[in-house]
Structures are given as structure tokens and as C-alpha cells.
Design a protein around this motif. Structure first.
Motif, PDB file in Angstrom:
ATOM      1  N   ASN A   1       0.962  -1.193  -0.072  1.00  0.00           N
ATOM      2  CA  ASN A   1       0.137  -0.169   0.033  1.00  0.00           C
ATOM      3  C   ASN A   1       0.895   1.215  -0.022  1.00  0.00           C
ATOM      4  O   ASN A   1       1.214   1.803   1.043  1.00  0.00           O
ATOM      5  CB  ASN A   1      -0.847  -0.113   1.267  1.00  0.00           C
TER       6      ASN A   1
ATOM      7  N   GLU B   1      -0.001   4.611   1.845  1.00  0.00           N
ATOM      8  CA  GLU B   1       0.318   4.366   3.474  1.00  0.00           C
ATOM      9  C   GLU B   1       1.553   4.351   3.964  1.00  0.00           C
ATOM     10  O   GLU B   1       1.861   5.107   4.740  1.00  0.00           O
ATOM     11  CB  GLU B   1      -0.445   3.237   3.978  1.00  0.00           C
TER      12      GLU B   1
ATOM     13  N   ARG C   1       2.801   7.737   3.600  1.00  0.00           N
ATOM     14  CA  ARG C   1       2.499   8.585   4.581  1.00  0.00           C
ATOM     15  C   ARG C   1       3.239   8.536   5.948  1.00  0.00           C
ATOM     16  O   ARG C   1       3.669   9.404   6.854  1.00  0.00           O
ATOM     17  CB  ARG C   1       1.060   8.324   4.873  1.00  0.00           C
ATOM     18  N   ASP C   2       3.485   6.856   6.325  1.00  0.00           N
ATOM     19  CA  ASP C   2       4.034   6.803   7.441  1.00  0.00           C
ATOM     20  C   ASP C   2       5.386   6.941   7.656  1.00  0.00           C
ATOM     21  O   ASP C   2       5.987   7.013   8.819  1.00  0.00           O
ATOM     22  CB  ASP C   2       3.670   5.058   7.823  1.00  0.00           C
TER      23      ASP C   2
END
Ligand code: SAM
Length: 296
Positions: free
Chosen positions: A110, A113, A116-117
Motif C-alpha cells: 500500500n 500508506e 504517509r507513515d
């Protein structure tokens, strides 16, 4: 950092790492390790990686490209499917605290995700990789259709696939892959790479492709996926005429044939042309016209 140890991508160090860990390159995972420091550095230069950039890498292998990226980038996150390579990477990249390896199949990742993380916002995000060749197309399709907008993509692939990505209308290599890629990005060959640069040597030569966000098109399709499906359908029989392929897509009933002709006249495209003669703009105009005509 131990300055006496040669860099990972030098032939001597690559061989030493393979011996030390008794690694046998897995053909099924496309494991051909790039072992030429000039080429590795040129890949990083082609992506213009700076200390402001966050980088995603696919398939770090034993870490040769990862090391060069880590020296220039802010942070590198690399996806490696082969768990056997994790202890190797732990060792070869131990001097770099800006690298994170994720043991995952890139096709199942993903990306939004992870980005972002793992990455602080406000910095360019680039994708730089020596791709596993058996899944070049699904990786690129997945990346270009994900919600991630990379500031730059620089990837190595087999030369024949690279030719298809940059192909222009009227050439043998031109087809649905060229059109999907060129719709999404500005595509160019950065440079070629001979098979002799790898351990073990593959049976094909390679090329580095650079994709940059493209300038807006003068027309847009009513729907991206409809465009891609339509283009694929038009190239189902690339040696046949557009007319033949369109009947393959929409049907051969007299009423449908009449509507196909109406659309072709409206967009002023000859039904006798072969699909490979049409430009990206031609395909977009066609898909929109078929949509207006109620056929899509
Ligand atoms: N980056 C290294 C280099 O340049 O020497 C290795 C590149 S090698 C061509 C491709 C790498 O991708 C291998 O390490 C392989 O294990 C990894 N790989 C293969 N399939 C993958 C997948 N589905 N997801 C993530 N990595 C994959």
C-alpha cells in the motif's frame, strides 16, 4: 564507515557478498545484481536525487543501488520480497541510518500508506529501482494508477520493454503500453545498460527509463479506465484496420456499424488506418466520441 571496504556495487564486493552468504541468484525473482559503480551512480544522477528527497526503491537485492541512494537522499524505503536477503541487507547497509527495508511483495504494498507513515511531508518523493523484469509492466501500471504522484520515476528494465514505453505512432514497438505510459507521464530513455554490467548476466540488454509528470493534455478522456480498455481493444489485432478492431469492440450489427462510422466521420479519422497510426490525442477523441454516441 569503514573506508577500506569497497562499495557494494563494485564487482569485487558483489562477488564477496554472494560468496559470504552463499547466495545463488534466484532467476524466478529476477535477481540480476547490478555490479558497476558508474552505472549505479548515473542512475542516481538521472533521478537527480538530493538530500531533500525521499526515495522508494523496489528490489534492493544486496543493496548496491540502495547504498548509492542512501548517500544522497534524505531517506530510502526499499521493498524486498526475498526474506533471505534481509540479513544480507542488515549487514551491507548497516552504516546507513536513513534506510528502511520492508519485506513485502511490491504488488501487494500500500504505497500511499507507506509514504504517509515513513516520509515527512513536504519533500519530493521519487521512485528509483532496478526492477525485477518479470513484473515490470504490472509494477509500472500499479504505480501509475495508484494515488501516489511521484516527482520522478527512474527505473531500469529490459531494453525491449523500454522501447515500447517510448515508442511513437507508426512504429512496431508502439502499442497500448506506450499509450498508457505516455498518457500518465513524460517518458524518456535516460541511458542504455549492457548485460555485462550484471552478476549473473541476463540474456538481454537493459535501459534506464525516466518518467516525469507530464504537461496537461489539450483534451482529457471522460474516464481513464475506459481509455485504457479502449486502447487495448483497438490493438487486439494490430495488423488489422481500425474498422475491424472497432467492430471487435462494439459488435458487427448493421446499426452498430453505422454508429461507428458516424463517430469516425465526426472525429475525422479514416476507418482504414491501422491502430498504430493513431496518436494519444486521436484515441482520447475517439473514446469521448464513442461515449457521446452512447456506445461506451
Ligand atoms: N537493486 C539490486 C541491484 O540493482 O543489483 C537488485 C535488482 S534485481 C534486478 C531485482 C530485485 O527485486 C531482487 O532483489 C528481487 O529479489 C526483488 N524482487 C523480485 N520480485 C519482487 C517483488 N514482487 N517485490 C519486491 N521485490 C521483488
Amino acid at each position: 564507515m569503514n573506508n577500506n571496504v569497497p562499495e557494494i556495487g563494485s564487482p569485487a564486493r558483489t562477488k564477496a557478498i554472494l560468496n559470504r552468504y552463499r547466495l545463488v541468484a534466484k532467476k524466478s525473482l529476477g535477481q540480476n545484481f547490478l555490479s558497476d559503480l558508474n552505472i549505479l551512480r548515473n542512475i542516481v544522477t538521472a533521478a537527480d536525487v538530493t538530500a531533500d528527497d525521499n526515495v522508494i526503491e523496489i528490489g534492493p537485492g544486496i543493496g548496491a543501488l540502495t547504498e548509492q541512494l542512501a548517500r544522497k537522499a534524505r531517506k530510502v524505503v526499499a521493498f524486498e520480497i526475498d526474506a533471505n536477503l534481509l540479513p544480507v541487507l542488515d549487514d551491507t547497509l548497516m552504516d546507513y541510518d536513513n534506510v528502511k527495508i520492508i519485506n513485502q511483495d511490491i504488488l501487494k504494498a500500500n504505497l500511499p500508506e507507506v509514504i504517509r507513515d515513513e516520509f515527512e511531508p513536504g519533500h519530493p518523493v521519487k521512485l528509483v529501482a532496478n526492477l525485477p523484469y518479470y513484473i515490470t509492466t504490472p509494477i509500472l501500471m500499479g504505480v501509475l494508477q495508484s494515488n501516489v504522484s511521484f516527482d520522478q520515476i527512474v527505473v531500469m528494465m529490459q531494453a525491449e520493454v523500454a522501447d515500447r514505453l517510448v515508442a511513437v505512432p507508426g512504429t512496431k514497438a508502439y502499442g497500448s503500453l506506450s499509450l498508457v505510459m505516455q498518457y500518465r507521464a513524460h517518458v524518456e530513455v535516460a541511458f542504455d545498460v549492457p548485460r555485462s554490467a550484471f552478476i549473473p548476466q541476463p540474456n538481454v540488454d537493459s535501459a534506464i527509463i525516466r518518467l516525469t509528470p507530464r504537461e496537461p493534455l489539450p483534451v482529457m478522456p471522460y474516464d481513464d479506465k475506459a481509455l485504457f480498455g479502449f486502447v487495448k481493444g483497438c490493438f487486439a489485432h494490430r495488423r488489422k484496420s481500425l474498422w475491424n478492431n472497432l467492430q471487435g469492440i462494439f459488435g458487427k450489427q448493421p446499426e452498430v456499424r453505422e454508429r461507428i462510422q458516424t463517430v469516425l466521420q465526426r472525429v475525422d479519422i479514416s476507418q482504414q488506418l491501422r491502430p498504430e497510426r493513431l496518436t494519444l490525442i486521436n484515441f482520447i477523441e475517439l473514446v469521448n466520441a464513442f461515449h457521446d454516441e452512447g456506445l461506451m
